[in-house]
Design a protein around this motif. Structure first.
Motif: not given
Lengths: 535, 306
Positions: A412-430
């Protein structure tokens, strides 16, 4: 290369779109309450009251009351004349809008085609820095180049042919342009007011709009009060004299305020209470399905390169249980990128959607075995902190654990962190979700297309891309729809995302509020269409 | 005392600079920026937005620019609420938080001290136990539990008061949030007051006062109260600060447009200028409260000299 323009198609289209302006359909014999005022909960605080700068749903909601574009959306979601009384497509990429001569700004000044030219140029101007500049600008001739600062604003494809005639040139043939220009970002702006007050032109007392209402009071995080605009061209058909918007973020607080009679309109009910309130308030509970999708992204660049794994994971999630028991808020299961109600392409549900779960599990196990993924394999899942997303994540994890033996570690993370990680592709399933900006398949295809800003799964199918290109350049709406549907199916067969449920907005609305149709797929309800029944 | 006040005030300047600097760099180091959202803006638009807010400059330059405008009393433009400056936002929210926080602090002090004295002089009686029980409940239950219960009873159930919102300092909108904060603060003050008074009542000078034949009322009010108040006064500083942090919850529960709401939204939105502005504000308030507490000490305790 453009496909030949079919005159017959255009004629049919134009005739279908241009109708006489109509007042709100109020059932005969309706008795109105003496005071026509309403309090609407509006989710969160709008970030701006400048139509060019606004981005979020709450801001655009209020802006549709304060401003009006060439067209507008009525309560049933239909595109109706706004400042333009009629329009026609004169060639595949050119539209001509005839403005009504009695449309005025709230200061009494007549609205002319030049006001639209100014508004649109200001919107795509890099100096304005509108977050939507490229989203909508991409459709206008040179819009993208202007937004990117590569061409001057005067190059954008919008021109005043005379005082009351506006021409808009598009890049591709866009059948949904009349619907697109209902967005207030593409509406008229009173130049003298903007120049006089600068950034403060949107404040109560300064602001000059052209919608059915005028901004009267704005207390940040507390309320926005709007009052009927007597200068509005259709003021005779505007019933509500005053509307108060409240930025209530806590969904339980929203319900409490409604139950204690302080608001008339809940913005969105929290998950898990739909059935309870349906039993308690059968007449007041409304569920507006909107064109939006809750989905999970696979990181196709790294962890999930193998389509078999992606397919297996998607297959075993029981969307019926998810929507009925887990989110339990009236949302519909989704098995396709394109959801019900989207124009420009049909939903393409997976074949296995109708299979019994046992068969789906067997098939998924087979696919995983072929791909060499053994039970006990671990994946991580990124989502932003919220009870809603947490519930869904726990459900997905349990589905994969019990049915396939796959372990999901949730983060679980803050929304802004998720948004950034999505954009950077820094996740496995998002976790992800999308509400269409305009009702056309391209708004959804942006999530899975090659080189799209919105594509956070990094999936790219060049053949499907070619189909989309061909489709969007086609002047024939039937052909276009066929191609886009085909492309959408082809991409979804590559499983870049897991479609889960179609968004809906379950809300409580007092039974004396008239004009709410549950037929507005983008939730573009204007206060103009509401009225208070005698009670 | 004046020179002491002046020295203390001057000493806050390095504190402030340190707090601002740490906060500034921490905020910018936090992953996710003000323009990350569901709708990913294109590179061109992002560049436009960053240029508008000077985010395209090196961080140290941004920092210096920020300090420069801060010296001129300008907290900058809000990243999130594009139409407002941070000064506008804080200026409108502060009076609301002060009204709620100030009223509840004043009420808590009066009620808390009274309840504490009452419980102390009737130590181990039924009254004492009841007071301690309520005060423990107030300390143990978090405000996000008590708040919604108050709403359920007084707004939804009885319909006496609004469930939330704010209307130009209208009293009925203030009752529930003030009641909630007061309840929580009284629990602390009452407990501290009781404990401290019980201790003082066992001192030698109280025995002497009683031996002189003074009535119990005079013993308590004239001799015991002043020294017993010292620990209460020391809790006031942190309590005032925690009223601000408690406001994060109360203002969300009651949908109040105060400072707490701005902090919550500002942090979530990565509204750098708004969060920094509020940090400056809270730091100044914290320093001020501690100074007032220290000055109050001198008045209460003749042994303390500045």
């Amino acid at each position: 290369m453009l496909s030949p323009f079919k005159l017959s198609t255009c004629m049919a289209l134009c005739l279908a779109l241009v109708g006489p302006s109509m007042a709100t359909d109020i059932p005969a014999g309706t008795q109105f309450h003496a005071t026509q005022t309403m309090v609407r909960s509006n989710g969160s605080e709008p970030e701006s009251m400048d139509p060019a700068v606004a981005e979020t749903v709450p801001a655009n909601q209020i802006l549709r009351d304060l401003f009006e574009g060439l067209t507008a959306t009525d309560t049933t979601g239909k595109t109706v004349p706004g400042v333009a009384e009629s329009w026609k497509q004169t060639n595949p990429t050119t539209w001509v809008f005839k403005l009504r001569t009695n449309a005025k700004f709230s200061n009494g000044v007549n609205i002319t085609a030049e006001d639209f030219v100014y508004g649109i140029r200001r919107f795509v101007d890099p100096k304005t820095a509108s977050p939507y500049a490229t989203t909508f600008g991409v459709f206008l001739l040179n819009g993208l180049e202007v937004a990117m600062g590569k061409k001057p604003t005067s190059e954008v494809g919008v021109k005043a042919l005379d005082k009351y005639t506006l021409e808009i040139k598009t890049v591709d043939p866009i059948s949904f342009l009349p619907e697109l220009v209902a967005n207030t970002q593409l509406g008229p702006v009173h130049k003298a007011t903007v120049e006089k007050f600068g950034k403060d032109w949107v404040k109560p007392g300064n602001t000059v709009g052209n919608g059915a209402y005028i901004l009267k009071d704005w207390q940040v995080n507390n309320r926005i009060v709007i009052e009927k605009n007597p200068q509005y061209w259709d003021a005779a058909n505007v019933r509500l004299t005053k509307v108060t918007y409240l930025p209530i973020e806590d969904q339980f607080a929203d319900i409490k305020l409604w139950e204690s009679g302080e608001t008339d309109y809940v913005y969105q009910m929290p998950p898990g209470v739909f059935d309870k309130y349906k039993a308690q308030y059968p007449k007041e509970l409304k569920n507006q399905a909107v064109i939006g999708l809750r989905y999970y992204d696979f990181q196709t660049k790294t962890t999930f390169k193998d389509v078999r794994v992606r397919k297996a994971l998607s297959m075993v999630i029981d969307r019926d249980i998810l929507s009925k028991r887990v989110t339990a808020d009236g949302q519909a299961p989704a098995y396709s990128l394109i959801v019900a109600g989207v124009a420009g392409a049909d939903p393409t549900p997976y074949e296995w959607a109708t299979w019994p779960m046992d068969k789906r599990i067997a098939e998924a196990k087979k696919l995983l075995a072929e791909a060499g993924v053994k039970p006990g394999t671990k994946y991580t899942f990124a989502y932003n902190v919220s009870d809603y997303h947490k519930k869904m994540a726990i459900f997905a994890a349990s589905e994969w654990k019990t049915k396939l033996g796959i372990i999901l570690e949730t983060e679980a993370m803050e929304f802004k962190v998720l948004a950034k990680r999505r954009h950077d592709g820094a996740f496995q399933i998002g976790r992800n979700g999308w509400l269409a900006d305009y009702n056309d398949a391209t708004s959804f295809l942006a999530l899975v297309r090659c080189d799209s800003d919105q594509n956070t799964n990094f999936y790219c199918d060049r053949e499907a891309e070619a189909l989309i290109q061909k489709g969007t350049q086609s002047a024939d709406p039937v052909k276009r729809k066929e191609l886009l549907t085909q492309a959408s199916k082809k991409i979804m067969d590559g499983y870049p995302i897991i479609p889960l449920v179609q968004y809906s907005l379950p809300r409580l609305i007092k039974s004396y509020v008239g004009g709410y149709s549950e037929l507005n797929p983008q939730d573009h309800y204007r206060s103009k269409d509401f009225y208070i029944i005698k009670h | 005392m004046w020179s002491y006040t002046l020295r203390r005030t001057l000493a806050t300047i390095p504190t402030l600079i340190a707090v601002i600097s740490v906060c500034y760099f921490l905020l910018h180091a936090t992953p996710g920026g003000p323009f990350d959202s569901d709708r990913q803006v294109s590179a061109a638009v992002l560049a436009n937005l960053q240029a508008k807010y000077h985010l395209d400059l090196p961080l140290w330059q941004q920092y210096l620019l920020y300090l420069q405008s801060l010296l001129q009393g300008d907290l900058g433009a809000s990243f999130r609420y594009a139409d407002w400056t941070v000064n506008d936002l804080v200026g409108k929210a502060l009076p609301i938080s002060f009204a709620i926080g100030g009223t509840s602090m004043a009420l808590s002090l009066v009620i808390g001290v009274a309840v504490g004295i009452w419980a102390a002089i009737r130590q181990n009686s039924v009254i004492d136990h009841v007071v301690m029980l309520i005060s423990n409940v107030g300390s143990a239950f978090p405000s996000f539990v008590i708040g919604p219960v108050l709403i359920l009873v007084f707004a939804v159930g009885l319909g006496w008061l609004p469930a939330g919102g704010w209307n130009n300092f209208e009293l009925r909108f203030m009752v529930l949030p003030v009641a909630l904060l007061t309840f929580i603060n009284v629990s602390t003050i009452g407990r501290v007051m009781r404990g401290s008074l019980i201790e003082v009542m066992h001192s030698n000078f109280i025995r002497t006062a009683r031996a002189k034949g003074l009535p119990e009322r005079v013993v308590v009010l004239r001799h015991a109260l002043k020294p017993a108040l010292l620990p209460v006064v020391s809790t006031l500083g942190p309590l005032a600060i925690s009223s601000i942090t408690a406001a994060l919850v109360t203002e969300t529960v009651f949908s109040l447009p105060g400072i707490g709401k701005l902090i919550v939204n500002g942090a979530g939105n990565r509204d750098y200028t708004l969060v920094l502005g509020l940090v400056v504000l809270v730091t100044v308030l914290a320093v001020l409260m501690n100074l007032l507490v220290d000055l109050a000490y001198a008045m209460l305790d003749p042994k303390i000299r500045y």
